[in-house]
Design a protein around this motif. Structure first.
Motif, PDB file in Angstrom:
ATOM      1  N   THR A 148       0.726  -1.225   0.078  1.00  0.00           N
ATOM      2  CA  THR A 148      -0.033  -0.030  -0.048  1.00  0.00           C
ATOM      3  C   THR A 148       0.824   1.185  -0.011  1.00  0.00           C
ATOM      4  OG1 THR A 148      -0.065  -0.292   2.453  1.00  0.00           O
ATOM      5  CG2 THR A 148      -1.853  -0.878   1.129  1.00  0.00           C
ATOM      6  N   THR A 149       1.843   1.367  -0.671  1.00  0.00           N
ATOM      7  CA  THR A 149       2.679   2.399  -0.826  1.00  0.00           C
ATOM      8  C   THR A 149       2.260   3.609  -1.551  1.00  0.00           C
ATOM      9  OG1 THR A 149       4.820   0.967  -0.962  1.00  0.00           O
ATOM     10  CG2 THR A 149       4.936   3.172  -1.637  1.00  0.00           C
ATOM     11  N   ILE A 150       2.242   4.709  -0.858  1.00  0.00           N
ATOM     12  CA  ILE A 150       1.512   5.942  -1.292  1.00  0.00           C
ATOM     13  C   ILE A 150       1.624   6.253  -2.795  1.00  0.00           C
ATOM     14  CG2 ILE A 150       3.029   7.743  -0.539  1.00  0.00           C
ATOM     15  CD1 ILE A 150       0.679   9.358   0.499  1.00  0.00           C
ATOM     16  N   VAL A 151       0.599   6.741  -3.640  1.00  0.00           N
ATOM     17  CA  VAL A 151       0.965   7.246  -4.948  1.00  0.00           C
ATOM     18  C   VAL A 151       1.378   8.558  -4.885  1.00  0.00           C
ATOM     19  CG1 VAL A 151      -0.885   5.609  -5.822  1.00  0.00           C
ATOM     20  CG2 VAL A 151      -1.375   7.714  -5.020  1.00  0.00           C
ATOM     21  N   GLN A 152       1.889   9.012  -6.096  1.00  0.00           N
ATOM     22  CA  GLN A 152       2.330  10.435  -6.103  1.00  0.00           C
ATOM     23  C   GLN A 152       1.742  11.110  -7.129  1.00  0.00           C
ATOM     24  OE1 GLN A 152       6.766  10.161  -6.734  1.00  0.00           O
ATOM     25  NE2 GLN A 152       6.887   8.905  -4.877  1.00  0.00           N
ATOM     26  N   ASP A 153       1.864  12.532  -7.282  1.00  0.00           N
ATOM     27  CA  ASP A 153       1.292  13.484  -8.029  1.00  0.00           C
ATOM     28  C   ASP A 153       1.521  13.078  -9.529  1.00  0.00           C
ATOM     29  OD1 ASP A 153      -0.280  15.666  -9.138  1.00  0.00           O
ATOM     30  OD2 ASP A 153       1.672  16.886  -9.153  1.00  0.00           O
ATOM     31  N   GLY A 154       0.604  12.912 -10.386  1.00  0.00           N
ATOM     32  CA  GLY A 154       0.984  12.485 -11.788  1.00  0.00           C
ATOM     33  C   GLY A 154       0.751  11.000 -11.914  1.00  0.00           C
ATOM     34  N   ASP A 155       0.741  10.411 -11.110  1.00  0.00           N
ATOM     35  CA  ASP A 155       0.353   8.684 -11.345  1.00  0.00           C
ATOM     36  C   ASP A 155      -0.830   8.290 -11.780  1.00  0.00           C
ATOM     37  OD1 ASP A 155       2.744   8.309  -9.904  1.00  0.00           O
ATOM     38  OD2 ASP A 155       1.995   7.326  -8.292  1.00  0.00           O
ATOM     39  N   THR A 156      -0.917   7.391 -12.637  1.00  0.00           N
ATOM     40  CA  THR A 156      -1.974   6.926 -13.337  1.00  0.00           C
ATOM     41  C   THR A 156      -2.475   6.076 -12.272  1.00  0.00           C
ATOM     42  OG1 THR A 156      -1.265   7.479 -15.626  1.00  0.00           O
ATOM     43  CG2 THR A 156      -3.205   6.183 -15.272  1.00  0.00           C
ATOM     44  N   LEU A 157      -3.794   6.411 -11.942  1.00  0.00           N
ATOM     45  CA  LEU A 157      -4.675   5.171 -11.168  1.00  0.00           C
ATOM     46  C   LEU A 157      -5.315   4.206 -11.876  1.00  0.00           C
ATOM     47  CD1 LEU A 157      -6.100   7.550  -8.660  1.00  0.00           C
ATOM     48  CD2 LEU A 157      -4.070   6.515  -8.327  1.00  0.00           C
ATOM     49  N   GLY A 158      -5.593   4.474 -13.236  1.00  0.00           N
ATOM     50  CA  GLY A 158      -6.475   3.210 -13.985  1.00  0.00           C
ATOM     51  C   GLY A 158      -6.648   3.840 -15.282  1.00  0.00           C
ATOM     52  N   ILE A 159      -6.852   3.049 -16.138  1.00  0.00           N
ATOM     53  CA  ILE A 159      -7.274   3.362 -17.327  1.00  0.00           C
ATOM     54  C   ILE A 159      -8.196   2.413 -18.040  1.00  0.00           C
ATOM     55  CG2 ILE A 159      -6.320   3.499 -20.072  1.00  0.00           C
ATOM     56  CD1 ILE A 159      -3.339   4.171 -18.593  1.00  0.00           C
ATOM     57  N   ILE A 160      -9.081   2.758 -18.692  1.00  0.00           N
ATOM     58  CA  ILE A 160     -10.156   2.078 -19.785  1.00  0.00           C
ATOM     59  C   ILE A 160      -9.598   2.332 -21.196  1.00  0.00           C
ATOM     60  CG2 ILE A 160     -12.411   1.327 -20.053  1.00  0.00           C
ATOM     61  CD1 ILE A 160     -12.987   2.308 -17.223  1.00  0.00           C
ATOM     62  N   ASN A 161      -9.291   1.432 -21.839  1.00  0.00           N
ATOM     63  CA  ASN A 161      -8.796   1.652 -23.333  1.00  0.00           C
ATOM     64  C   ASN A 161     -10.186   1.104 -24.080  1.00  0.00           C
ATOM     65  OD1 ASN A 161      -6.292   2.611 -22.901  1.00  0.00           O
ATOM     66  ND2 ASN A 161      -5.427   1.111 -22.966  1.00  0.00           N
ATOM     67  N   PHE A 162     -10.312   1.708 -25.386  1.00  0.00           N
ATOM     68  CA  PHE A 162     -11.157   1.499 -26.399  1.00  0.00           C
ATOM     69  C   PHE A 162     -10.471   1.195 -27.759  1.00  0.00           C
ATOM     70  CE2 PHE A 162     -13.426   3.742 -23.184  1.00  0.00           C
ATOM     71  CZ  PHE A 162     -14.632   2.962 -23.074  1.00  0.00           C
ATOM     72  N   ALA A 163     -10.084  -0.100 -27.992  1.00  0.00           N
ATOM     73  CA  ALA A 163      -9.512  -0.338 -29.348  1.00  0.00           C
ATOM     74  C   ALA A 163     -10.174  -1.124 -30.217  1.00  0.00           C
ATOM     75  CB  ALA A 163      -8.242  -1.395 -28.805  1.00  0.00           C
ATOM     76  N   GLY A 164      -9.683  -0.749 -31.594  1.00  0.00           N
ATOM     77  CA  GLY A 164     -10.501  -1.467 -32.694  1.00  0.00           C
ATOM     78  C   GLY A 164      -9.551  -2.257 -33.725  1.00  0.00           C
ATOM     79  N   ALA A 165      -9.915  -3.362 -34.188  1.00  0.00           N
ATOM     80  CA  ALA A 165      -9.194  -4.011 -35.325  1.00  0.00           C
ATOM     81  C   ALA A 165      -8.932  -3.132 -36.517  1.00  0.00           C
ATOM     82  CB  ALA A 165      -9.597  -5.523 -35.555  1.00  0.00           C
ATOM     83  N   ASP A 166      -7.512  -3.158 -36.981  1.00  0.00           N
ATOM     84  CA  ASP A 166      -7.281  -2.463 -37.990  1.00  0.00           C
ATOM     85  C   ASP A 166      -7.003  -3.496 -39.314  1.00  0.00           C
ATOM     86  OD1 ASP A 166      -4.896  -3.302 -37.426  1.00  0.00           O
ATOM     87  OD2 ASP A 166      -3.972  -1.263 -37.113  1.00  0.00           O
ATOM     88  N   GLY A 167      -7.092  -4.840 -39.338  1.00  0.00           N
ATOM     89  CA  GLY A 167      -7.149  -5.656 -40.231  1.00  0.00           C
ATOM     90  C   GLY A 167      -5.952  -6.420 -39.931  1.00  0.00           C
ATOM     91  N   THR A 168      -4.987  -5.838 -38.877  1.00  0.00           N
ATOM     92  CA  THR A 168      -3.618  -6.538 -38.708  1.00  0.00           C
ATOM     93  C   THR A 168      -3.529  -7.150 -37.207  1.00  0.00           C
ATOM     94  OG1 THR A 168      -2.412  -5.264 -40.112  1.00  0.00           O
ATOM     95  CG2 THR A 168      -1.089  -6.474 -38.678  1.00  0.00           C
ATOM     96  N   ASP A 169      -4.128  -6.113 -36.470  1.00  0.00           N
ATOM     97  CA  ASP A 169      -4.256  -6.495 -34.984  1.00  0.00           C
ATOM     98  C   ASP A 169      -5.303  -5.632 -34.341  1.00  0.00           C
ATOM     99  OD1 ASP A 169      -3.100  -3.744 -34.478  1.00  0.00           O
ATOM    100  OD2 ASP A 169      -1.314  -4.792 -34.543  1.00  0.00           O
ATOM    101  N   ILE A 170      -5.086  -5.571 -33.016  1.00  0.00           N
ATOM    102  CA  ILE A 170      -6.322  -4.824 -32.169  1.00  0.00           C
ATOM    103  C   ILE A 170      -5.381  -3.915 -31.135  1.00  0.00           C
ATOM    104  CG2 ILE A 170      -8.418  -4.904 -30.750  1.00  0.00           C
ATOM    105  CD1 ILE A 170      -8.801  -7.868 -31.556  1.00  0.00           C
ATOM    106  N   SER A 171      -4.357  -3.358 -31.835  1.00  0.00           N
ATOM    107  CA  SER A 171      -3.395  -2.338 -30.957  1.00  0.00           C
ATOM    108  C   SER A 171      -3.747  -0.953 -31.011  1.00  0.00           C
ATOM    109  CB  SER A 171      -1.819  -2.798 -31.353  1.00  0.00           C
ATOM    110  OG  SER A 171      -1.686  -4.076 -31.037  1.00  0.00           O
ATOM    111  N   SER A 172      -4.714  -0.640 -31.935  1.00  0.00           N
ATOM    112  CA  SER A 172      -4.837   0.815 -32.212  1.00  0.00           C
ATOM    113  C   SER A 172      -5.749   1.336 -31.107  1.00  0.00           C
ATOM    114  CB  SER A 172      -5.343   1.196 -33.524  1.00  0.00           C
ATOM    115  OG  SER A 172      -4.156   0.804 -34.385  1.00  0.00           O
ATOM    116  N   ILE A 173      -5.414   2.269 -30.267  1.00  0.00           N
ATOM    117  CA  ILE A 173      -6.484   2.737 -29.115  1.00  0.00           C
ATOM    118  C   ILE A 173      -7.241   3.970 -29.939  1.00  0.00           C
ATOM    119  CG2 ILE A 173      -6.760   3.817 -27.040  1.00  0.00           C
ATOM    120  CD1 ILE A 173      -4.119   2.084 -26.088  1.00  0.00           C
TER     121      ILE A 173
END
Length: 182
Positions: A148-173
């Motif tokens: 439970t080490t304290i977080v610092q200013d600027g830390d990202t607490l969480g992300i929800i990404n939305f990615a779509g397939a581009d014909g090769t992979d599903i890496s493009s957010i």
């Protein structure tokens, strides 16, 4: 119930005189299988060795524990359909046989993949109050599980990404929701 030892094929049958495997248990009623039971409160485990790399145990506190060595995957079936597996990297894959990158990341814990309209994860809460289901994303600067080490200013607490397939992979957010410490 019969016990049959087939010495010519090194097989044992319980409930059958024609065992088709090393140990073959056949029972006509709905209740059948192998029972592993502790009748005392002694320390240690009652164990059943599954193979040279795996042990099924009933622990001293009556928990069921499966321990495996090596690099096997653990696969669960319903009939002939694979429904889930733990791969060699300890990821839980549901309705998928291998992990793949989504939004540029190959996630280390859980992947759910399907081909039907019901693809997704449902969260349902059944309580007689105004509180609904929730999804919590947490962050600590600790370097070990449970820290439970304290977080610092600027830390990202969480992300929800939305990615779509581009014909090769599903890496493009295409979009994301990000929570940060300020």
């Amino acid at each position: 119930t019969t016990l049959h030892v087939d010495t010519s094929n090194n097989r044992v049958g319980i409930g059958t005189t024609s065992p088709s495997d090393t140990l073959h248990i056949l029972k006509a009623s709905a209740n059948h299988g192998i029972k592993l039971e502790r009748t005392t409160s002694l320390a240690g485990s009652a164990t059943l060795t599954v193979n040279s790399n795996g042990v099924l145990a009933l622990t001293a506190d009556n928990n069921i524990q499966y321990t495996s060595g090596g690099s096997q995957q653990h696969i669960f079936y319903k009939g002939s359909d694979e429904i889930a597996r733990f791969d060699t990297s300890r990821r839980l894959l549901i309705r998928s046989t291998s992990s793949r990158a989504v939004g540029g990341s190959t996630h280390r814990l859980l992947q759910v993949e399907s081909t039907d309209a019901a693809s997704g994860i449902g969260l349902i809460r059944n309580t007689a109050n105004a509180i609904g289901s929730y999804l919590s994303l947490g962050k600590s600067r600790a370097s070990s599980v449970g820290g439970t080490t304290i977080v610092q200013d600027g830390d990202t607490l969480g992300i929800i990404n939305f990615a779509g397939a581009d014909g090769t992979d599903i890496s493009s957010i295409a979009a994301e929701i990000r929570g940060k410490v300020d």
